[in-house]
Enzyme design. Structure first.
Site, PDB file in Angstrom:
ATOM      1  N   LYS A 264      43.015  24.607  24.281  1.00 42.92           N
ATOM      2  CA  LYS A 264      43.099  23.313  23.603  1.00 42.92           C
ATOM      3  C   LYS A 264      42.612  23.453  22.168  1.00 42.92           C
ATOM      4  O   LYS A 264      41.512  23.944  21.925  1.00 42.92           O
ATOM      5  CB  LYS A 264      42.245  22.285  24.357  1.00 42.92           C
ATOM      6  CG  LYS A 264      42.519  20.842  23.989  1.00 42.92           C
ATOM      7  CD  LYS A 264      41.814  19.928  24.984  1.00 42.92           C
ATOM      8  CE  LYS A 264      42.102  18.472  24.710  1.00 42.92           C
ATOM      9  NZ  LYS A 264      41.440  17.596  25.720  1.00 42.92           N
TER      10      LYS A 264
ATOM     11  N   ASP B  83      48.080  17.385  13.964  1.00 42.35           N
ATOM     12  CA  ASP B  83      47.929  18.725  13.374  1.00 42.35           C
ATOM     13  C   ASP B  83      47.770  19.808  14.431  1.00 42.35           C
ATOM     14  O   ASP B  83      47.680  20.990  14.107  1.00 42.35           O
ATOM     15  CB  ASP B  83      46.739  18.750  12.413  1.00 42.35           C
ATOM     16  CG  ASP B  83      45.430  18.311  13.065  1.00 42.35           C
ATOM     17  OD1 ASP B  83      45.357  18.295  14.313  1.00 42.35           O
ATOM     18  OD2 ASP B  83      44.483  17.977  12.329  1.00 42.35           O
TER      19      ASP B  83
ATOM     20  N   ARG C  48      40.025  26.189  28.719  1.00 45.55           N
ATOM     21  CA  ARG C  48      39.653  25.561  29.973  1.00 45.55           C
ATOM     22  C   ARG C  48      40.519  26.104  31.104  1.00 45.55           C
ATOM     23  O   ARG C  48      41.601  26.649  30.866  1.00 45.55           O
ATOM     24  CB  ARG C  48      39.766  24.039  29.892  1.00 45.55           C
ATOM     25  CG  ARG C  48      41.168  23.528  29.679  1.00 45.55           C
ATOM     26  CD  ARG C  48      41.173  22.020  29.495  1.00 45.55           C
ATOM     27  NE  ARG C  48      42.527  21.502  29.393  1.00 45.55           N
ATOM     28  CZ  ARG C  48      42.823  20.222  29.164  1.00 45.55           C
ATOM     29  NH1 ARG C  48      41.851  19.331  29.030  1.00 45.55           N
ATOM     30  NH2 ARG C  48      44.070  19.820  29.083  1.00 45.55           N
TER      31      ARG C  48
ATOM     32  N   ASP D  37      49.316  10.298  31.939  1.00 42.55           N
ATOM     33  CA  ASP D  37      49.372  11.686  31.475  1.00 42.55           C
ATOM     34  C   ASP D  37      48.013  12.359  31.562  1.00 42.55           C
ATOM     35  O   ASP D  37      47.915  13.576  31.339  1.00 42.55           O
ATOM     36  CB  ASP D  37      49.908  11.767  30.044  1.00 42.55           C
ATOM     37  CG  ASP D  37      49.127  10.907  29.066  1.00 42.55           C
ATOM     38  OD1 ASP D  37      49.181   9.673  29.214  1.00 42.55           O
ATOM     39  OD2 ASP D  37      48.472  11.452  28.161  1.00 42.55           O
TER      40      ASP D  37
ATOM     41  N   ASP E  61      41.178  15.920  31.017  1.00 41.70           N
ATOM     42  CA  ASP E  61      41.231  15.413  29.642  1.00 41.70           C
ATOM     43  C   ASP E  61      40.072  14.486  29.306  1.00 41.70           C
ATOM     44  O   ASP E  61      40.172  13.260  29.375  1.00 41.70           O
ATOM     45  CB  ASP E  61      42.570  14.717  29.364  1.00 41.70           C
ATOM     46  CG  ASP E  61      43.658  15.719  29.019  1.00 41.70           C
ATOM     47  OD1 ASP E  61      43.365  16.920  29.010  1.00 41.70           O
ATOM     48  OD2 ASP E  61      44.791  15.306  28.759  1.00 41.70           O
TER      49      ASP E  61
END
Length: 477
Positions: free
Chosen positions: A103, A115, A166, A242, A252
């Site tokens: 990530k 970005d 992760r 999601d 997340d």
């Protein structure tokens, strides 16, 4: 150790993307015990190179997954890994398969106007939280390595860049299936279901019956996950579809938070202006999200099978939560009056904003008879309002006739003394941004033993200071 990326063979399910190396990377944290469990014997230099995106290990095949999702109730048709890459797969010595997911790896076709980078603040928050929940026994992705950088990243302000590596048994989300359902490519969905069955649940058949059983399993795992969140006072903050794992993992980490003073309507996400993802809404949102997944699978699983699985959600969640509360209050058996005992306790806690974690931990001190211990009374703004409840609870304990020591041991084994309060994470972040990782390392050490007495670290178990209420976490966190 590392296999070719099996998911990347689905060239229609995303895009091959090389990571964009971070500028001037530096190694901040490596989860050495987890690395050993995965059979990944890498040097610090190798961890730095892999996590900063400057080197790929043999057979890695970086791949950005495409998926969709319902975000705050509205459907977003094309999301995907906008700043993350599935690097490859590892089979640990015990035979368990793990995804390696980087990530902050740079732009992908799904970055939209972003970005593709992550900042140190959010990356360290994810590292801390995923390890904290793991040691609390709550299913979660885990953090393997954290790298910082001098590269500036622009959010509300300029912040230092970072990347976190992760791992999870799978990163498949509800949104993967929604994407292909709503984009008119539902014929792709069986391949994803078969992949999940092959890699995670080989006991299921790759047919209609197997898909129905898979959905039922997802329902049950989601229900028990959220029950565990509620029991420990954890707020996810952004339960979009999601961000919902097909394996029932906490996935997340953004604007999460543990409850300080008990407020059932607590909103930990300052972007959540309507309170959709408030603490007391998490069980309902979990069910709503499962309904969206059921819709995406409706062409493959009979509607009646989907409905029956969904009908089991409430029972699974309530039974799991009730069992957790029984354990948290040190009760060995169940009585019909227990739900009222729990409900009245929570109402009193809410009225006085009693610190959630301290309350349950200190409640273990209360014996079946005798005065209420001072450390417990110290949490209450109006102890007199609790007289009736304390009497009922002590009578309940007396009816069981258990040894007080056994009851204390049971409660301390399920009520953490240490949780990742926002102000503790914030202090670690501020020091990390000054180049000092010592507070983060110490916090990880304390949180790795959340149920143990660690008297030298009692500061980390204290109720939050007043200034903690001013910490702002949002979707950008």
């Amino acid at each position: 150790m590392i296999l070719s990326n099996q998911y990347a063979t689905f060239d229609w399910a995303g895009s091959r993307v090389e990571p964009t190396p971070l500028q001037a990377p530096r190694l901040l944290l490596v989860n050495y015990p987890l690395a050993e469990a995965l059979g990944m014997a890498l040097s610090d230099q190798q961890w730095l190179e892999v996590t900063s995106g400057t080197r790929l290990l043999p057979d890695m095949a970086p791949f950005a997954q495409v998926y969709a999702g319902h975000q705050f109730g509205g459907y977003s048709p094309r999301l995907g890994d906008g700043r993350a890459l599935l690097l490859g797969e590892v089979v640990a010595p015990d035979g368990q398969r793990w995804d390696l997911h980087l990530k902050g790896a740079g732009k992908t076709p799904y970055s939209r106007f972003g970005d593709g980078r992550a900042v140190l603040r959010s990356s360290l928050r994810e590292y801390l939280a995923s390890e904290a929940l793991h040691h609390l026994g709550i299913p979660t992705t885990r953090a393997l390595c954290l790298v910082g950088s001098e590269e500036p990243v622009y959010r509300e302000q300029v912040e230092p860049g970072a990347a976190v590596l992760r791992v999870a048994q799978s990163h498949l989300r509800f949104g993967h299936f929604e994407y292909f359902y709503y984009s008119g490519e539902a014929e792709r969905i069986p391949a994803l279901l078969d992949y999940l069955i092959q890699t995670q649940w080989p006991d299921l058949s790759q047919d209609q019956a197997g898909y129905a059983a898979l959905f039922e399993r997802v329902v049950q795992r989601t229900a028990t996950l959220i029950a565990r969140w509620q029991a420990v006072g954890f707020c996810h903050g952004v339960m979009n579809t999601d961000n919902m794992s097909m394996l029932g993992l906490t996935l997340d980490y953004g604007p999460y938070g543990f409850l300080d003073g008990y407020n059932p309507g607590h909103i930990c996400n300052h972007s959540d202006h309507a309170g959709r993802y408030a603490y007391d809404q998490q069980p309902t949102v979990g069910y709503w999200n499962l309904q969206r997944l059921a819709q995406a699978l409706s062409g493959l699983v009979p509607v009646e099978s989907l409905r029956q699985a969904l009908d089991g959600y409430e029972y699974a969640l309530l039974s799991s939560f009730s069992e957790a509360m029984r354990q948290k209050l040190g009760l060995a058996a169940w009585e019909d009056e227990d739900p009222a005992l729990f409900r009245d306790m929570f109402n009193l806690m809410a009225a006085q904003q009693v610190d959630y974690s301290c309350w349950f931990r200190r409640l273990a001190l209360l014996a079946p008879e005798g005065p209420v211990p001072e450390p417990l009374l110290a949490l209450l703004s109006d102890a007199g309002a609790w007289d009736d409840w304390f009497g009922r609870y002590q009578a309940r304990l007396a009816r069981e006739g258990r040894d007080h020591g056994d009851k204390v041991a049971q409660m301390n084994a399920v009520n953490p003394k240490y949780v990742l309060r926002n102000h503790l994470a914030q202090q670690a972040i501020e020091r990390a941004e000054r180049g000092d990782m010592s507070e983060a390392a110490l916090l990880l050490q304390v949180l790795s033993r959340p149920f143990d007495e660690q008297p030298e670290f009692d500061y980390y178990a204290a109720p939050a200071p007043e200034w903690a209420g001013q910490i702002c976490v949002s979707c950008s966190s």
